[in-house]
Design a protein around this motif. Structure first.
Motif, PDB file in Angstrom:
ATOM      1  N   THR B 203      37.594  42.057  33.796  1.00 20.81           N
ATOM      2  CA  THR B 203      36.405  42.849  34.707  1.00 20.81           C
ATOM      3  C   THR B 203      37.016  42.524  36.025  1.00 20.81           C
ATOM      4  OG1 THR B 203      34.556  40.992  34.781  1.00 20.81           O
ATOM      5  CG2 THR B 203      34.761  42.059  32.791  1.00 20.81           C
ATOM      6  N   VAL B 204      37.902  41.693  36.047  1.00 21.83           N
ATOM      7  CA  VAL B 204      38.011  41.162  37.725  1.00 21.83           C
ATOM      8  C   VAL B 204      39.595  41.496  37.956  1.00 21.83           C
ATOM      9  CG1 VAL B 204      35.641  40.672  38.428  1.00 21.83           C
ATOM     10  CG2 VAL B 204      37.518  39.289  37.586  1.00 21.83           C
ATOM     11  N   PRO B 205      40.489  43.068  37.773  1.00 25.10           N
ATOM     12  CA  PRO B 205      41.478  42.627  37.153  1.00 25.10           C
ATOM     13  C   PRO B 205      42.193  42.994  38.513  1.00 25.10           C
ATOM     14  CG  PRO B 205      40.424  45.194  37.240  1.00 25.10           C
ATOM     15  CD  PRO B 205      39.278  43.792  37.100  1.00 25.10           C
ATOM     16  N   ASP B 206      41.332  42.726  39.768  1.00 26.58           N
ATOM     17  CA  ASP B 206      41.774  42.720  41.294  1.00 26.58           C
ATOM     18  C   ASP B 206      41.200  41.566  42.065  1.00 26.58           C
ATOM     19  OD1 ASP B 206      39.376  43.129  40.884  1.00 26.58           O
ATOM     20  OD2 ASP B 206      39.250  44.808  42.671  1.00 26.58           O
ATOM     21  N   LEU B 207      41.396  40.136  41.013  1.00 26.57           N
ATOM     22  CA  LEU B 207      41.140  38.974  41.755  1.00 26.57           C
ATOM     23  C   LEU B 207      42.005  38.789  42.467  1.00 26.57           C
ATOM     24  CD1 LEU B 207      39.306  36.262  41.121  1.00 26.57           C
ATOM     25  CD2 LEU B 207      40.658  35.864  39.300  1.00 26.57           C
ATOM     26  N   PHE B 208      43.518  38.013  42.282  1.00 24.09           N
ATOM     27  CA  PHE B 208      44.152  38.275  43.073  1.00 24.09           C
ATOM     28  C   PHE B 208      45.036  39.374  44.498  1.00 24.09           C
ATOM     29  CE2 PHE B 208      44.509  34.640  39.582  1.00 24.09           C
ATOM     30  CZ  PHE B 208      43.849  33.893  40.408  1.00 24.09           C
ATOM     31  N   SER B 209      44.984  40.574  43.874  1.00 22.78           N
ATOM     32  CA  SER B 209      45.210  41.795  44.458  1.00 22.78           C
ATOM     33  C   SER B 209      44.122  41.466  46.463  1.00 22.78           C
ATOM     34  CB  SER B 209      45.646  42.501  44.097  1.00 22.78           C
ATOM     35  OG  SER B 209      45.004  42.980  43.662  1.00 22.78           O
ATOM     36  N   SER B 210      42.740  41.689  46.263  1.00 27.10           N
ATOM     37  CA  SER B 210      41.732  42.443  46.645  1.00 27.10           C
ATOM     38  C   SER B 210      41.629  40.966  48.002  1.00 27.10           C
ATOM     39  CB  SER B 210      40.336  41.737  46.445  1.00 27.10           C
ATOM     40  OG  SER B 210      40.069  40.721  46.146  1.00 27.10           O
ATOM     41  N   LYS B 211      41.171  41.529  49.033  1.00 26.89           N
ATOM     42  CA  LYS B 211      41.495  41.431  49.958  1.00 26.89           C
ATOM     43  C   LYS B 211      40.442  39.519  50.338  1.00 26.89           C
ATOM     44  CE  LYS B 211      40.593  44.049  53.193  1.00 26.89           C
ATOM     45  NZ  LYS B 211      39.291  45.022  54.504  1.00 26.89           N
ATOM     46  N   HIS B 212      39.584  40.120  49.594  1.00 24.87           N
ATOM     47  CA  HIS B 212      38.795  38.964  49.925  1.00 24.87           C
ATOM     48  C   HIS B 212      37.971  38.347  48.503  1.00 24.87           C
ATOM     49  CE1 HIS B 212      36.625  35.156  52.214  1.00 24.87           C
ATOM     50  NE2 HIS B 212      35.388  35.443  51.538  1.00 24.87           N
ATOM     51  N   VAL B 213      37.131  36.983  48.359  1.00 22.76           N
ATOM     52  CA  VAL B 213      37.062  37.120  47.186  1.00 22.76           C
ATOM     53  C   VAL B 213      36.466  35.711  47.007  1.00 22.76           C
ATOM     54  CG1 VAL B 213      36.982  36.030  44.620  1.00 22.76           C
ATOM     55  CG2 VAL B 213      38.220  37.913  44.591  1.00 22.76           C
TER      56      VAL B 213
END
Lengths: 277, 277, 277
Positions: B203-213
């Protein structure tokens, strides 16, 4: 207690019980030795969490379940405070099974419950590892002897015959009955904290049909007089109750609780059991 | 999550999960019963360290790995606070596997994730041990039924058919999403002390590619906003980080440390998860 | 130390050692993957209680017993703090066995004791699971590679050949000898609390025949100068004694007691060993 008749399996079965724990590689090494000798063996762990060198506890745990193992199963049991001393290493054919281990009373319940067909001292070193250490007979003697038995070697080939009367026995405290009163004790605390007594269910067939049943624990005068045929019978009221344990003995439990901890009782705690028809 | 397709093995496989611990002989006795019925069985222990009677935890542990077992594997699962009461004993054919145990929600994740091909109440006592105790159905019902399934007995022979809709389910808390924020919780603490959340990685495919988590644990306001794709990435700085656990869920860990203990958090701890593209 | 020659078994044997504990389902999942690939495998657990990420301890436990496993056994070993980083995944053919795991020194004792016939980096993903996670190479790489080796896949098919000289090694502290004095240390505390030193029994053949032997633990100046050839030799006097452990090293024990706890000593504790002819 059980009337279960185990089958005879075509594959050899070796069951192992030790006090080694699972933190070391010793149990694995015993299995490696067995598989090296009899590769098709089906190995079953009874438990390796016998408290270190506690022979009476080990004897009890073994007695609890051996009847459920297939006929011909070889039990290799190592709770052995006397390893390296003059205590004998033995193999015994009793009932439908074989028992291999130290001659220190570990098989006392078996001797009491089964016909002994034969017993030998493991004097034939041809069935041991080539080099036998002074401290690890599980690996060097008991595992290879068990594996050879499992592949069909006859008991008498393993060593000198032994008079069954001469086998070491520990005193297995039986409960004493005085009319409707039984003087007994806690034999065992199981994983759930249930107190298992030494009163066989077969000796109290009216446990659930009689008018009143009462256990008094003598050290703290706690009285338990409720009965439950199964754990989920009745409300979760945090009151201890008497039940028939699957081991075949009378037990005391708390639903969703730990009776041993709550009541401050453990193995050996004396009790009286009264039954009123 | 996994796209691993398990093979179909020619040898029957039975996988066992219980809350019995390894201190007693109960697990061994279940295996003895299975081997007595189906000697060629390959038995695999899932775990026996489910906290006593903790059905939700057991359901979760089972869900973690069952997909990796060969097709046709029979899962015999005993976390059974209601043993002896009116709760049903069941067998379910779901996906490529069989599940045997109490009808108390232990298989809830399986029902949610797999097609249910059939379910029965274990009413045919011909497949139980001759004598069934009130407290140890693992030995007397579930083990023999599992062994018979493993040797090829058809599901419908084991008892009365059951409507899959009627199978007991526990509420498996899903995370709730509000835009970029997910309200979630800690599902599980693993052996290493890693906090595993109930947020599926899918459900969070952009866990490592997004700007901030960012994860905020609500009970102590601890904020974790570092990410690591693997444990050894970056220095040993004793700072918690977010990672993708092999279970398929978002986790929080400390390299060479115990995150649960350091942060004072455990199963059920609420958290919010925020992601900024 | 041992002159035991293990047999070659017709059934493939895979031995597993991890630091996963038995509380989770990870060990079971690894076995499921192995059985899915090579159904007839005989799986033996070495132990799963290696302290988390303790590579030196794992290396030592493995070295203790591997010689007793059948020729051809595949050891799948996962103590892997660097999982997901650039550390290599390897398979090594050394002596009569195969070793699969991370290239982090876990096999250092094996390299020191056996001839290395070949080593590869596990670069051929055809022998891995289709999807490899960043955190669970035990399931995704080591288990399937071990299973393929067990069914007869050749080492060189698994990946790129590796110079045995390039394999990672940890420093395995040897004892240092100055005339009759040996500077050594405690290597290991076993389940019974026995202190196992790093002094091989083979280097002190006169341990029991010499006039006087003495160990001084440097941190607390405790002197041990009694010797016992086996545990039950002599009275239960609560005095520590020197013995020859079945691992092949000099040990210090208390009969029916825990030497490590009584003496306040653990792994790494320095000592001097003096022998007087």
């Amino acid at each position: 207690m059980s009337q279960y008749t185990p089958s005879t399996t075509p594959r050899p079965v070796v069951a192992i019980m030790t006090d080694f724990g699972l933190g070391e590689s010793d149990v694995g090494v015993m299995k490696a030795v067995i598989i090296g000798i009899t590769p098709e063996t089906q190995i079953i762990d009874i438990t390796h969490a016998i408290p270190p060198q506690n022979v009476p506890y080990g004897a009890w745990v073994l007695s609890y379940g051996y009847r459920y193992y297939p006929k011909g199963t070889v039990f290799v049991c190592v709770v052995d405070p006397g390893v390296g001393s003059s205590r004998s290493a033995i193999a015994v054919h009793a009932g439908d099974w074989y028992f291999v281990g130290p001659d220190n009373g570990l098989f006392s319940y078996i001797y009491a419950q089964q016909t002994i067909h034969g017993a030998v001292v493991l004097s034939n070193s041809a069935f041991h590892l080539p080099q036998v250490s002074a401290t690890f007979h599980g690996r060097d003697i008991f595992a290879p002897v068990g594996a050879h038995l499992a592949r069909g070697v006859a008991l008498h080939e393993l060593g000198t015959s032994l008079d069954p009367q001469a086998l070491q026995r520990i005193y297995v405290q039986p409960p004493e009955r005085y009319g409707s009163r039984i003087d007994a004790q806690v034999l065992y605390v199981d994983t759930f904290g249930n107190l298992i007594t030494n009163i066989p269910l077969s000796t109290v067939p009216d446990l659930f049909s009689s008018k009143h049943v009462q256990i008094v624990f003598l050290t703290n005068q706690v009285v338990v007089d409720r009965r439950r045929r199964f754990f989920a019978e009745g409300p979760v009221d945090n009151q201890p109750f008497i039940f028939g344990d699957s081991s075949g003995y009378v037990g005391v439990a708390l639903q969703n609780g730990n009776a041993a901890r709550s009541l401050g009782l453990g193995p050996g705690a004396p009790l009286t059991f009264d039954i009123t028809e």
